[in-house]
Structure formats: C-alpha cells, structure tokens
Design a protein around this motif. Structure first.
Motif, PDB file in Angstrom:
ATOM      1  N   GLU A 175       6.343  14.814 -11.532  1.00 35.09           N
ATOM      2  CA  GLU A 175       6.154  14.071 -10.285  1.00 35.09           C
ATOM      3  C   GLU A 175       4.909  13.174 -10.372  1.00 35.09           C
ATOM      4  N   SER A 176       3.827  13.715 -10.931  1.00 33.17           N
ATOM      5  CA  SER A 176       2.598  12.924 -11.037  1.00 33.17           C
ATOM      6  C   SER A 176       2.788  11.748 -11.978  1.00 33.17           C
ATOM      7  N   ALA A 177       3.472  11.982 -13.088  1.00 36.37           N
ATOM      8  CA  ALA A 177       3.674  10.899 -14.051  1.00 36.37           C
ATOM      9  C   ALA A 177       4.521   9.792 -13.430  1.00 36.37           C
ATOM     10  N   THR A 224       2.672   7.667 -10.616  1.00 37.32           N
ATOM     11  CA  THR A 224       1.516   6.823 -10.953  1.00 37.32           C
ATOM     12  C   THR A 224       1.871   5.652 -11.859  1.00 37.32           C
ATOM     13  N   THR A 225       3.143   5.370 -12.011  1.00 34.84           N
ATOM     14  CA  THR A 225       3.504   4.190 -12.801  1.00 34.84           C
ATOM     15  C   THR A 225       3.248   2.922 -11.978  1.00 34.84           C
ATOM     16  N   ALA A 226       3.070   1.829 -12.693  1.00 31.90           N
ATOM     17  CA  ALA A 226       2.892   0.548 -12.006  1.00 31.90           C
ATOM     18  C   ALA A 226       4.148   0.222 -11.188  1.00 31.90           C
ATOM     19  N   ARG A 257       4.229   1.420  -2.507  1.00 28.37           N
ATOM     20  CA  ARG A 257       3.215   1.934  -1.584  1.00 28.37           C
ATOM     21  C   ARG A 257       3.358   1.218  -0.249  1.00 28.37           C
ATOM     22  N   ILE A 258       3.159   1.957   0.799  1.00 30.21           N
ATOM     23  CA  ILE A 258       3.344   1.391   2.136  1.00 30.21           C
ATOM     24  C   ILE A 258       2.333   0.277   2.372  1.00 30.21           C
ATOM     25  N   GLY A 259       2.849  -0.830   2.898  1.00 30.91           N
ATOM     26  CA  GLY A 259       1.997  -2.012   3.041  1.00 30.91           C
ATOM     27  C   GLY A 259       1.385  -2.195   4.411  1.00 30.91           C
ATOM     28  N   ASN A 294      -4.141   0.171   7.124  1.00 27.66           N
ATOM     29  CA  ASN A 294      -4.564   1.570   7.207  1.00 27.66           C
ATOM     30  C   ASN A 294      -5.892   1.743   7.935  1.00 27.66           C
ATOM     31  N   SER A 295      -6.354   0.685   8.558  1.00 29.04           N
ATOM     32  CA  SER A 295      -7.579   0.839   9.354  1.00 29.04           C
ATOM     33  C   SER A 295      -7.615  -0.246  10.416  1.00 29.04           C
ATOM     34  N   ARG A 297     -15.887  -4.200   5.021  1.00 31.86           N
ATOM     35  CA  ARG A 297     -14.971  -4.848   5.967  1.00 31.86           C
ATOM     36  C   ARG A 297     -15.676  -5.243   7.259  1.00 31.86           C
TER      37      ARG A 297
END
Lengths: 173, 428
Positions: A7-9, A12-14, A20-22, A25-26, A172
């Motif tokens: 799962e980790s491998a 973490t691939t490109a 990833r959610i776009g 986040n702040s 920021r």
C-alpha cells in the motif's frame, strides 16, 4: 494501478500523486506585522503591496497603561498603520493568527515585552525577526536578542531585509 | 509554502539545471570506501545528480568514477573486467583507465591512435575518512578538499553508513533541520536507543515539548537553536548547524557519539541519506560500533546485499500498530532513521510545497529554502560561489548546552559550535 506493490509503495508513486485532493486545505490567515523601530518600518513599507488582505503592517508607538486585572504587565499599546492611523494593540491581535515583530539589530526592542505579554495572555504565537547587518557590533545584536527572546516563540536573525517577504510568503501571510 | 517554480528550482538537480549546477560546486559523498575494498575489485554502479556512473579501483589503487556505459555500443561497464590498470568492456574488449580515457580498442591497429580519441566523462574520486568523495563540476573550478571533522578524525573514532531514501533530497534534508518533530516522532527512542539514552538533556527534552527556536544566519548556512526550560533561570539549548547545501548535525546527548547527515540527490525522486557518528576525542566503544552496525541510532539494517533499508515502502515499513498504541514507538515504525524516512517518503517522490501550511516554528526550514534560493540565483546569474564550498564552512559542530536565560547561544556557545581539535563536544 500497479499490482504486487504494498500500500505504501503504491500510494507514493508520482502516478498516485495526481489523485491527491485538490481542494484548499486552509483558510486565509490574519497576520499583524509590527515594526519596532524606524528601519524596520522602511522594510515593511516596501512589502505592503505584495501582501494579502489579511495582513496588517503596523508600527509600535508607545505602551498603554496596565489594566486593573494585570497591574504588573503592560499588555496594550498604541500602534500606527502605514497610513498613519492609530489603533490599539489588543484590538489588532484579537483575531490574528500570526504576529510578527520586526526590529533591527541594535535597536531598542522593549516594545517586544508589551507585545509579547499581550500575545501571551491571549495564547497567540509570536515570531521575532531581527534584521542584522555586518556593521552592527555583536554586543548590540546581543542586547536586542536578550530583550526579545522571552517574548518570541521563534526568533530569527537574518542578514538580509528580503527575508521578511520570503518568510511572510512562506507563512501564507 | 513555496511557489511551484521555486519548488522546481530547488528539487531538480540533474545536469544543466540551476540547482544541479550548484550541487556540482561541492565535493559530495559518492560511495563508502568499503564498497571498493581492494585493487581490481568489482566495479560499482552509482547514480548521482541524475547521472549514471561507474566507480572502480584499478590495479594501482587509483579510484575512478566514469560514465557507466562503453563508448562503443553502450554496454554497461558494470559487466567489465577490472584488470591490469583499467576496466575492459567484455563485449569487444575496449579498455578504459581511471580517468575514463580509452587505452585499448583491440579491433583497431594500436598504431592508429584511435583509442586516444575516445574518452568517457569522468569525475575525480578521492578517499577522505570512510568516504569516497567526488566533485562533478568544471575541472577548472574544483574547490579545496572537504574538511568535515567526522571524516578527519582517526578511523577508530568514526562510523559512516548510507541508505537509499525514496524521495527528493530536499524533503529529506528539511527533516534534518526540523527540530520540533523530535519531541513527537522520536519520543519513544530517547530513553531506549543505546546511542541516545541516559543523557541528562533527555530529561529537558521530554519535560518540554514546546521548545522556542532561534535561527541565525552564518556564512556557510544556519544555526538553528531550540531552547527548552532547564533549572530555574536557565535554558537547555540544542543547536543544529546546517551547511549548504545539505549537511546537518544533530546536537549531542551526554557522552554519546555525535551524529549527522548529508542528503545527496540520486535523481529527483531518490536520494542518499548519509549518516555518520563520531566522537571528536575518543574511540567509539565496541558496543557503540556494534549498535551502529545493528541499525541503532540514526543507522538502519538493510535488505541483504543492498543499501535499501530492511523496513521500506514495499513492506509498509514493518508498521507495528500495537507498538504505536502502547507508545513504544510514536508512529509505529521502529528506528529513528526509518521513522523519518517513512514519513518523508509518504509525501510522495517530490512533495508539492504549494499545498503546505507552515507555522512560525518552521522558520528554520523557511530560512534554509531562502538561503538556497538566494545562492542558486546568485550562482546562476553572477557565478558567485555558493556558501559551503569553502572548507572553513565545514568546521562546525552541533552543541547541547545549558545557559543562563540572558545569554545568547550564538555568543555563549560560539566556541562549542566550532571545531577545535582535541576538544570534547559541548553536550548535556
């Protein structure tokens, strides 16, 4: 999806990074950047146009009297914004997320105590930025640092004024 | 946060990239000396700064670091025969010396001089301490040799290891100057790891999980001081030096050896995490050396025959949720090095710094990025030699000291942050 990977491998691939959610986040942060001496005022003036709406650039003028509840501590002060309009420290920091104090090496930094105390009683984090230069004797830098140290959770000594904008951008602000 | 173009600038280190060119100003660790243990030993494939290279040691003990591939048909010279003063390609017998110069092309008449026209790209490879160092920049700009203390002390006082980290170099290096994570991620190790436990300073560390920080510019990079409360009227300071572009030292604990790292790009998605332990004034004990070989402290155990950590992304870092639940380890991953690496690799090969939300305690990282950006632009635009090339910048130490509250670490511990031969490290 590449089979046979853990799962980790796989995660973490490109290739996976593309999913990833776009969403943001702040939320925008509110900041107060307070110059403690005249040289720092000049450094901040050059940044006003680059900063976000949440940033207030201010100058420390003088402390206000101690309150009844905290007789020993001066926890308010008069500040002035870039246009010369006066305001109270406690009002400025009430909803601020980031408070940055900027001073020059060798300058008197007693204002840090007032600002630091005001932030401490309101559980606000403070950052102190000391603009150093090779022409300032180390004894003078030391005096400024000693004054600021108890009142800044993060104290930065920078040899270039350009670090102010770099730091604010990174945070920021 | 960084803008995308800033992130790209700092994370791309291949040939003809600005940051790659800057990395090529320095002597960087290339291999452990033990990887080439004897004359005419097998050659070693190595990738550095996105260049595939081959290291070998010839019959006279000369080290060579050359283009991996034969100039004839592109065969990997890793298959080569290392014999009689050079490396011979097994395909058609072309032979190269340690400078990459072709010295034999069997199919051509010797008198033709054809082989003189063939030369593989090569870089100098020198042994200092346990490490073979290379310089990959222009020959006429080669700087003086490195003078890091850990590499200059007698062999019995030092130990170096390396491990493959599957992430960009910058996110690995930033972990080395991020002092505030220690109280969380490594909290389980301070009192159990044989290379950390027992120091008086650990008590201050554990009692105060919200250190204050002080970051100070210096010529070669930064000093990052973390202060915690100590006895009445005193602070406990842990001071981490960072020397550009990627050298960090961890402040010492008690009389344990002092450790630190180099983070060297393999390519843009992988790096070598070099880890050293040394003591400036005494030999490492057999127990300390064995602990390092056993992967304690900042070292790791490996997949046999490789420099890949035994706990790696393919086995989910041997995650132990029970140890996490019980607090034996804070993250569930065993060992300080892999606690860091597992999280840094989880960010992805190159972390997207446009999305991060830094806070004021991240100023060490912010300042380091600022210094790197400033140096890479000055080098690219004006050819200014970056900080950290001058060996004078290498003579730094980390320190752990207790000081009265009115003293600045940068003044009070100035001597402790400088290499003074024969002087013990400042440690608590």
């Amino acid at each position: 999806m590449q089979l046979g990977l853990s799962e980790s491998a796989r995660a973490t691939t490109a290739e996976e990074a593309r999913f990833r959610i776009g969403y943001p986040n702040s939320r925008p942060r509110k900041s107060r950047i307070i110059a403690l001496d005249s040289d720092s005022v000049a450094a901040l003036k050059s940044l006003v146009d680059q900063a976000s709406d949440g940033a207030h650039f201010l100058r420390y003028i003088e402390p206000k009297g101690a309150t009844n509840s905290l007789k020993m501590l001066s926890v308010d002060a008069i500040l002035e914004d870039i246009d010369g309009k006066r305001t109270n420290l406690v009002d400025e920091i009430a909803d601020a997320d980031v408070i940055v104090m900027v001073t020059s090496a060798g300058a008197s930094a007693e204002a840090a105590e007032v600002i630091g105390n005001a932030c401490f009683v309101r559980s606000k984090m403070t950052t102190g930025l000391v603009l150093n230069s090779a022409s300032v004797p180390s004894e003078q830098l030391k005096r400024t640092l000693t004054t600021m140290r108890p009142f800044a959770a993060m104290l930065v000594v920078s040899t270039g004024a350009e670090y102010v904008s770099e730091m604010l951008s990174a945070l920021r602000v | 946060m960084l803008r995308k173009e800033q992130n790209d600038l700092l994370t791309q280190t291949g040939p003809a990239t600005p940051m790659g060119d800057m990395f090529r100003c320095y002597w960087i660790p290339a291999l452990l000396a033990e990887e080439l243990p004897a004359n005419d030993c097998p050659p070693v494939r190595i990738k550095l700064l996105s260049e595939r290279l081959l290291a070998f040691r010839d019959s006279e003990g000369r080290y060579g670091l050359i283009d991996e591939f034969c100039a004839h048909r592109g065969v990997s010279l890793w298959f080569g025969r290392n014999e009689k003063g050079g490396l011979r390609c097994p395909y058609h017998g072309w032979k190269y010396d340690h400078t990459g110069q072709c010295i034999e092309v069997p199919s051509e008449p010797k008198e033709s001089g054809f082989c003189n026209k063939i030369k593989l790209k090569s870089y100098p490879l020198i042994k200092i301490g346990d490490i073979l160092w290379t310089y990959m920049g222009p020959a006429d700009k080669e700087p003086p040799h490195p003078e890091w203390e850990f590499a200059l002390v007698p062999p019995e006082q030092t130990f170096t290891s390396k491990r493959w980290q599957e992430s960009n170099w910058l996110q690995a290096m930033e972990g080395g100057i991020d002092s505030s994570h220690v109280s969380f991620l490594h909290s389980g190790s301070l009192n159990s790891d044989p290379l950390f436990k027992g120091a008086r300073g650990n008590k201050y560390n554990m009692a105060d999980s919200k250190p204050f920080f002080e970051v100070t510019d210096n010529e070669g990079g930064l000093f990052i001081g973390a202060r915690r409360n100590a006895e009445e009227g005193h602070y406990y300071w842990r001071v981490t030096p960072w020397v550009m572009p990627s050298f960090t030292m961890v402040p010492p604990r008690g009389n344990h050896p002092v450790h630190g790292h180099f983070w060297i790009p393999i390519d843009d998605e992988n790096c070598w995490a070099w880890s050293f332990d040394y003591h400036p004034v005494r030999a490492l004990t057999p127990e300390e050396r064995q602990a390092m070989l056993d992967g304690k402290g900042i070292h790791v155990t490996y997949v046999p025959g490789t420099f890949r950590p035994a706990a790696n992304k393919d086995n989910d870092y041997l995650m132990d949720r029970e140890a996490q639940r019980l607090g034996v380890t804070y993250s569930g991953v065993e060992g300080i090095a892999m606690q860091d690496a597992s999280l840094q690799e989880s960010m992805g090969p190159i972390v997207d710094r446009t999305k991060e939300n830094l806070v004021s305690t991240d100023n060490g990282i912010i300042m380091a990025r600022h210094r790197l950006l400033k140096a890479v632009r000055a080098f690219k635009d004006k050819g200014i030699t970056p900080p950290g090339v001058d060996p004078a910048h290498h003579r730094v130490r980390s320190a752990a000291v207790v000081l009265p509250v009115d003293q600045s670490y940068i003044d009070a511990a100035a001597e402790a942050l400088t290499v003074i031969e024969g002087k013990a490290p400042a440690s608590v």
